[in-house]
Design an enzyme around this catalytic site. Structure first.
Site, PDB file in Angstrom:
ATOM      1  N   HIS A 176      20.074  32.731  77.695  1.00  0.00           N
ATOM      2  CA  HIS A 176      20.946  32.139  76.679  1.00  0.00           C
ATOM      3  C   HIS A 176      20.538  32.598  75.280  1.00  0.00           C
ATOM      4  O   HIS A 176      21.311  32.457  74.324  1.00  0.00           O
ATOM      5  CB  HIS A 176      20.879  30.613  76.773  1.00  0.00           C
ATOM      6  CG  HIS A 176      22.128  29.914  76.339  1.00  0.00           C
ATOM      7  ND1 HIS A 176      22.923  30.368  75.306  1.00  0.00           N
ATOM      8  CD2 HIS A 176      22.727  28.783  76.789  1.00  0.00           C
ATOM      9  CE1 HIS A 176      23.952  29.559  75.144  1.00  0.00           C
ATOM     10  NE2 HIS A 176      23.868  28.587  76.032  1.00  0.00           N
ATOM     11  N   ASP A 383      36.622  40.811  87.789  1.00  0.00           N
ATOM     12  CA  ASP A 383      37.112  41.461  89.012  1.00  0.00           C
ATOM     13  C   ASP A 383      36.342  42.758  89.224  1.00  0.00           C
ATOM     14  O   ASP A 383      36.436  43.685  88.424  1.00  0.00           O
ATOM     15  CB  ASP A 383      38.616  41.730  88.872  1.00  0.00           C
ATOM     16  CG  ASP A 383      39.223  42.410  90.089  1.00  0.00           C
ATOM     17  OD1 ASP A 383      38.494  42.680  91.067  1.00  0.00           O
ATOM     18  OD2 ASP A 383      40.441  42.686  90.053  1.00  0.00           O
TER      19      ASP A 383
END
Length: 439
Positions: A176, A383
Site C-alpha cells: 500500500h 482481463d
C-alpha cells in the site's frame, strides 16, 4: 459407494523473481507523505477468481494462464519498474523511498509463484466464503519465508493457481506504500492488456508523487490497537438490484427526484443495521469513515496514469440513536453531506490547517465503521484473456477493525455484494436480519 472427496491440495510448481523484460532506470524514487503514512506499511492481499474459457482451451489459443501472466508481467514492469524494486530508507532524508533495483542482475524483482490444484473451481464453490482452500495456499508466500524485515521491503508478489477445469486464481500481495486501490487495479489492467496481445500499455503510468501534498507538521495519529478490541465476525451478503432500487426510489420520492448511488444506499443501510445490531446507547457517538479519490483535486486529466496513494478519509459523525431511528433516506443525506466536504476539508489538510487532527487515522474503536468501495477501483474489469474475474475476494488480517467492503457480485450479476467484518459474533444474526429488512 460415495464418490471420493476432490483433492484440494495446492502444489507449488515454481517460484522465481520476475524482472522487467527491458533495461529500466535505477535511481531511487521519492514517496509522498501519504505513501509513507504508517498504516500503508502493509501488503494488501486479494484473490481474483477466473472461470475457464472452454472455447479458448479447445482451440489451443495462446499461453496457459501462468505463462501468459508471467510474460505480460515482465513487459508491464518495463514501465512500472518501481514495482520491481524494494522499499528502503533514504540515507539523506531518513524517509521511506523506492530503491529501483528490479532490473536484471539487481536484487529486486517481483516474486511470481505458479501452483496447481487437481480439483475444479466448482469443487471449492469458486472460493466463496468460507474458503475451501486456505488463503495462504493461494497467496504468494516465497519459500523459505522471508524474514519480517525482508518482507517489509517487498512491493509486489503474484501467484497464479490453475485448477483442473482450466479456471485459475490470481493471488496478489501489493504494498500500500506504493499504490492505492485504483493504482493497483491500473497496474493489473496493464498486465491484462499485454497478456491479451497488446503491443503497449494504453495508459502510460505516472510516478508524479510531488503532486501529493506534504503538509508541514501534519499530525500522525496512533496506530489501531488490537489489545482490548472485540473480535469481529465475517459475513458476506449478496444484494439484489431490486433491493438497491427500492431505497433509491425512496430517496428520489423524498427529495423531489434527486438521485443517489448504490454505494450511498448500501453504506447507509449497513451503518444503520450495524448500529441497531450493536445496541449502542442512543447517546453514543458513532462514526462512519470512507476513502474518497483525491486525484481530481490534484492531478491533470483526473490523474490518468497516476498509481500512488491519492485519497482522503471522510468521516460522518452522529449518535447511535439518530442513525438507528432515521430513515435510510436520511442516513443517505448524512453521507452525501459528508462527501460534499471533500474539496474544502482536503484543502485545509493540505494547507496544514487541521489543528492537530489526523484525518487518515484508522481506529479499532468499535464505534467507528470503515467502509470501502471496490466496485469502482477497476479490479472487476481486469482481463488476462479469459474474460474478467467471476469475483474478487478482498482479504483482511485485522478482525478487530470494523469494516464493510462493497464489491461486485458473482459473475457481474446485477446488484452488489457486501463483505463485512463489523459486529461481534453474538450480533451477526441481528445485523444480517436488519440488512435484509427493506421496511
Amino acid at each position: 459407494m460415495a464418490a471420493a472427496a476432490p483433492d484440494k491440495a495446492v502444489e507449488r510448481l515454481s517460484q522465481k523473481l520476475v524482472h522487467p523484460s527491458s533495461p529500466t532506470p535505477s535511481a531511487p524514487l521519492r514517496l509522498s507523505w501519504l505513501d509513507r503514512y504508517p498504516t500503508q506499511m502493509a501488503l494488501i492481499e486479494s484473490l481474483h477468481v477466473f472461470k475457464p474459457d472452454p472455447a479458448r482451451d479447445a482451440a489451443g489459443q495462446g499461453l496457459a494462464p501462468a505463462r501468459a501472466i508471467e510474460t505480460a508481467l515482465a513487459r508491464a514492469l518495463v514501465e512500472y519498474y518501481p514495482l520491481a524494486g524494494r522499499l528502503a530508507v533514504s540515507r539523506d532524508s531518513g524517509e521511506l523511498q523506492v530503491d529501483c533495483c528490479g532490473g536484471a542482475g539487481g536484487h529486486g524483482g517481483v516474486w511470481f509463484i505458479e501452483a496447481a490444484v487437481p480439483c475444479r473451481l466448482e469443487d471449492v464453490d469458486y472460493l466463496e466464503y468460507p474458503l475451501a482452500i486456505s488463503k495462504d495456499e493461494l497467496l504468494p508466500h516465497p519459500r523459505p519465508r522471508p524474514t519480517r524485515d525482508e518482507e517489509d521491503k517487498l512491493i509486489l508478489l503474484v501467484q497464479v493457481t490453475t485448477f483442473a477445469c482450466g479456471g485459475f486464481v490470481v493471488g496478489f500481495r501489493f504494498s500500500h506504500a506504493v499504490a492505492d486501490g485504483p493504482g493497483a487495479a491500473q497496474f493489473m489492467g496493464a498486465v491484462g492488456e499485454l497478456a491479451r496481445g497488446g503491443e503497449r500499455i494504453t495508459v502510460a503510468p505516472s510516478w508524479g508523487r510531488d503532486a501529493v501534498p506534504d503538509p508541514a507538521g501534519a499530525m500522525v495519529g496512533a496506530l489501531p490497537e488490537p489489545a482490548g478490541a472485540s473480535r469481529l465476525e465475517y459475513l458476506a451478503i449478496d444484494i439484489s438490484a431490486d433491493y438497491i432500487n427500492h431505497f433509491k426510489s425512496q430517496f428520489a420520492a423524498a427529495t423531489g427526484g434527486a438521485r443517489c448511488s448504490a454505494f450511498e444506499v448500501l453504506i447507509a443501510k449497513a451503518w444503520q443495521s450495524r448500529t441497531r445490531a450493536a445496541a449502542f446507547d442512543p447517546s453514543t457517538p458513532i462514526n462512519l469513515s470512507f476513502a474518497m479519490n483525491a486525484r481530481p483535486l490534484l492531478l491533470p486529466r483526473g490523474g490518468a496514469g497516476f498509481y500512488g496513494n491519492c485519497y482522503y478519509i471522510m468521516r460522518v459523525a452522529s449518535t447511535a440513536g439518530r442513525v438507528a431511528t432515521a430513515s435510510v433516506t436520511d442516513v443517505v443525506r448524512m453521507i452525501r453531506e459528508g462527501k460534499k466536504r471533500l474539496p474544502s476539508e482536503f484543502a485545509r489538510w493540505a494547507a496544514g490547517e487541521m489543528a492537530g487532527v489526523d484525518p487518515y487515522q484508522i481506529t479499532s474503536d468499535y464505534r467507528t465503521l470503515l467502509v470501502s468501495d471496490w466496485t469502482r477501483l477497476g479490479f472487476a474489469e481486469v482481463d488476462y484473456g479469459w474474460g474478467p474475474p467471476g469475483h474478487v475476494v478482498p482479504l483482511t488480517n485485522l478482525d478487530y477493525i470494523a469494516t464493510c467492503i462493497l464489491v461486485k457480485p458473482w459473475a457481474h450479476k446485477p446488484g452488489a455484494r457486501l463483505i463485512t467484518q463489523c459486529v461481534t459474533p453474538d450480533r451477526v444474526t441481528a445485523f444480517h436480519d436488519a440488512m435484509v429488512d427493506i421496511n
